[in-house]
Design an enzyme around this catalytic site. Sequence first.
Site, PDB file in Angstrom:
ATOM      1  N   LYS A  97      80.130  18.546  91.557  1.00 60.71           N
ATOM      2  CA  LYS A  97      79.543  17.266  91.948  1.00 60.71           C
ATOM      3  C   LYS A  97      80.087  16.787  93.306  1.00 60.71           C
ATOM      4  CE  LYS A  97      78.776  15.629  87.196  1.00 60.71           C
ATOM      5  NZ  LYS A  97      79.067  14.538  86.236  1.00 60.71           N
ATOM      6  N   TYR A 135      68.753  16.078  84.934  1.00 58.98           N
ATOM      7  CA  TYR A 135      69.402  15.379  83.820  1.00 58.98           C
ATOM      8  C   TYR A 135      68.388  14.764  82.847  1.00 58.98           C
ATOM      9  CZ  TYR A 135      74.276  15.589  85.387  1.00 58.98           C
ATOM     10  OH  TYR A 135      75.543  16.004  85.709  1.00 58.98           O
ATOM     11  N   PHE A 143      74.164   5.723  80.513  1.00 63.23           N
ATOM     12  CA  PHE A 143      74.797   6.131  81.780  1.00 63.23           C
ATOM     13  C   PHE A 143      73.852   6.943  82.673  1.00 63.23           C
ATOM     14  CE2 PHE A 143      75.899   9.186  78.397  1.00 63.23           C
ATOM     15  CZ  PHE A 143      75.329  10.360  78.904  1.00 63.23           C
ATOM     16  N   ARG A 171      83.310  25.446  80.063  1.00 64.91           N
ATOM     17  CA  ARG A 171      83.469  24.108  79.473  1.00 64.91           C
ATOM     18  C   ARG A 171      84.946  23.827  79.184  1.00 64.91           C
ATOM     19  NH1 ARG A 171      79.108  21.409  77.678  1.00 64.91           N
ATOM     20  NH2 ARG A 171      80.149  20.441  75.909  1.00 64.91           N
ATOM     21  N   ARG A 191      89.126  18.742  85.275  1.00 68.62           N
ATOM     22  CA  ARG A 191      88.840  17.302  85.296  1.00 68.62           C
ATOM     23  C   ARG A 191      90.122  16.473  85.218  1.00 68.62           C
ATOM     24  NH1 ARG A 191      83.581  17.892  81.414  1.00 68.62           N
ATOM     25  NH2 ARG A 191      81.973  17.766  83.029  1.00 68.62           N
ATOM     26  N   ASN A 201      83.481  13.273  87.678  1.00 67.08           N
ATOM     27  CA  ASN A 201      84.345  14.131  86.853  1.00 67.08           C
ATOM     28  C   ASN A 201      84.264  15.606  87.277  1.00 67.08           C
ATOM     29  OD1 ASN A 201      81.776  14.668  85.960  1.00 67.08           O
ATOM     30  ND2 ASN A 201      82.211  14.368  83.780  1.00 67.08           N
ATOM     31  N   HIS A 204      79.603  19.726  86.281  1.00 67.82           N
ATOM     32  CA  HIS A 204      78.741  19.755  85.105  1.00 67.82           C
ATOM     33  C   HIS A 204      78.838  21.135  84.487  1.00 67.82           C
ATOM     34  CE1 HIS A 204      75.036  19.560  82.667  1.00 67.82           C
ATOM     35  NE2 HIS A 204      74.817  20.772  83.124  1.00 67.82           N
ATOM     36  N   GLU A 215      69.079  25.608  83.280  1.00 67.44           N
ATOM     37  CA  GLU A 215      69.721  24.969  84.437  1.00 67.44           C
ATOM     38  C   GLU A 215      69.928  25.950  85.584  1.00 67.44           C
ATOM     39  OE1 GLU A 215      72.000  21.633  81.678  1.00 67.44           O
ATOM     40  OE2 GLU A 215      73.162  23.258  82.588  1.00 67.44           O
TER      41      GLU A 215
END
Length: 374
Positions: A97, A135, A143, A171, A191, A201, A204, A215
């Site tokens: 991000k 998203y 959010f 993850r 993170r 954060n 993704h 994705e």
Amino acid sequence: MEDRYAFLTEWLDPTAALLRRYQLFFYPKDSSVEMYDVKNQRVFLRRTRYEQLQPEDLFLGNRVTVFSRQLHLLEYGDQYTAKHLGSRKERTLALIKPDAVSRLGDVLEQISSSNLLVTKAKMTTLSWTQAEDFYVEHHSKPFYNSLVQFLSSGPVVALELMGDEAVSGWRRLLGPVDSSTARKEAPQSIRAQLGTDSVKNVGHSSDSLAAAARELEFFFPSAGGHGPSNTAVFSNCTCCIIKPHAVAQGLTGKILNSISGAGFQMSALQMFNVDRANAEEFYEVYKGVVPEYPDMVAELCSGPCMVLEIHGADAAQAFRAFCGPADPEISRHLRPSSLRALYGRDMVKNAVHCTDLPEDGLLEVQYFFRLLDG
């Protein structure tokens, strides 16, 4: 029975401009290879020791070089190979991000140390609509708007990661969604170290194989699509290529950290698999001028490379000085903190290519970010 892995491969014959198909056999016991011509139904290469090819190079979609031929691995050649090499291999999306793009080198170092392989990469800037599309499954969440706003607020870097159980591995490496929770529950996670909250954060992660496939298709379309545009600005710029040997050694993160640490601005970044014809064309200015030209071509098309647009006033001259002399040994004597001194091995495997002449900076950037990405 001796272990043997089999793949159906494709090679672009530059002389005939034809795609030729071979079965490639790899014997891990002695790192030997054998090739069979599918069309003519005959042995093309008898079993020969070839230590440059390693088992970790053997996965679908990769390009491997065998005696100067760059082979694209299309399919497993038999059930044994699929079972032993493909059963746990997964692909997933890692989206870095806007808050962490400046720390991309740190993230890539952690990815590399976790035995995940970056197989595709692209810096892009998403529009509000593109971020909404990405998203869409969170549309009803409270959010959602802040997530979309932040994702479209600056450049992001999309990465395709490949490895054993890559979905859960990424993850776990990234950590809990809320960075403050990550600091309590997984202090070693990315993170926990780099994130701020549950929106800013770092990145993704896809939550399943199906989500990963969807994705990845968004950023790296398979059926001739283009995906979101690169971020090249094509002005006051110069070109840097992190060469395939450095990418394969896991040095990309360290090199990016050195570049940003020296104050250079990376305005575009993308991973390319360069075929021999393009490598010859890109390096044509060196043909007949430097004796290393054939080896330079072979190196550039030996695997994926990471290409950067470096932006800024006098970028070409300043960045060339930062890379150091082409010979890493000379670099270590004259410019010990230069990229080639730190990461280079010899005149060919010298970590990075940089534009030699300021007037060629734009041309080299255009070659990759307009021509090859077009």
